[in-house]
Enzyme design. Sequence first.
Site, PDB file in Angstrom:
ATOM      1  CD  GLU A 103      -3.967   8.276  -9.373  1.00  0.00           C
ATOM      2  OE1 GLU A 103      -3.174   7.482  -8.809  1.00  0.00           O
ATOM      3  OE2 GLU A 103      -5.187   8.089  -9.423  1.00  0.00           O
ATOM      4  CB  CYS A 107      -4.710   6.044  -5.378  1.00  0.00           C
ATOM      5  SG  CYS A 107      -4.945   4.762  -7.046  1.00  0.00           S
TER       6      CYS A 107
END
Length: 467
Positions: free
Chosen positions: A235, A269
């Site tokens: 990720e 994020c």
Amino acid sequence: MSNTTKTPSIKSINPFNNEVVKEFELMSPEKVASMIDKADQAFKSWKNTSIEERAKIMHKMASLMRDKKEDLGKLATLEMGKVLAQAIGEVKICAAIFDYYADNAAEFLADKPLEVPHGEAFLSYEPIGVILSVQPWNFPFYQMTRSAAAHITAGNAMVLKHSSNVPQCAQMMEDLFKEAGLPDGVYTNLFVAGKDIEPIVENPKIKAVTLTGSEPAGASIATAAAKQVKKSTLELGGSDPFIVLEDADVQLAVKTAVQGRMANGGQVCTSPKRIIVASGIYEEFLAKTKEAFAQIKVGNPMDSDTTLGPLSTEKAAEDVLAQIKKAAEQGATIELGGKRIDRVGAFLEPTLITDITPKMDLYFEEVFGPVMMVYKYETIEEALEIANATEFGLGGTVFGTDTKKAVKVARKIDSGMIYINHATSVAPQLPFGGTKKSGYGREQAIEGLLEFVNIKLIRTTSPDQPF
């Protein structure tokens, strides 16, 4: 003059005042290898522990985290500067994730029968060994939990390399697992430098790697894992679009976007980094956004009335400031903020930027700080062009009262997760992950649990029966 060489260490630095709180000695390669050996031995026993026994420990972890949520929250705030209320909220999410896998793992990992013409066949879900988890600082407990809860419940062991600026949080997670009754060696914290990760990946007793971090770090680790034919999940951040449709409730859209963008100091994020607004409501949206910015209270993240604390480190603040300055030099409009705050600590003004074009670096970059970028569009096609004009594809939002229309728009955004009328969020039962250069693989939900298990086919048939 002394010739004594100081032992390399990891420093815990409070970004509110830039003071060193604690230091931890880096582990030697020999010690790391010994700890991985221990994890491998622990795995051989842990994999044979019943799911029911594993679940009891996960439930105990959830209980401990809820009982200690204030202390854990203060520790996260101390090390990386997030507002205390948000830090405590993070700990509560962690507890929910541990409970989720404790409640559902038996069902998720149960043998799955397959239809075959003769005899029987089924899939068996079996742990694979020691997993290396490499995690960032922005959600110091949640990032650890997101990987550990699933993979340890599945019967794997784990060694963690956490970000070097949150060492106390890293050690605390190992301590909590021990208090919860997890056998020694099943979860181990490693104090190592980033440059020392690749040799760990190469250790034959490491069977897979999961990483959340930057694109360069992900590429490096994925390459190292691939050379050893080991699976990895990545990720790697995002530059999430937030499309505001013409029929949206402007006030609600503004509130959602600003809160989502400023949460955790803008260091998320999946926060709405690029707000893409229909031209008919653009001026109203911008005016209300400026009003919302005026309500942001910057200060000590331990104080209850603070809504925006410092960035995680001095370097983080300077890096974001450099992006803002470059955008201004290239012709973007800094509507609000754009400067360091004149006080001790890694503080940066909440910043609002408009008039960003494809000729500017900021059009394509991720900004990891309290910076909101607002775009104007004339057509849905233009909105989607802006939304997809990035190499990232993690989360995103479409805001509008016509839900069916919003879903149609959502389907055309290149992203792993899209929320309607809500900033991208997390829940234990919802798979988390992205596409493009935001990485691959999923965490949370059943999808996260099955990333690092051997999905084994077992087929039975009588000797006298055809296949």
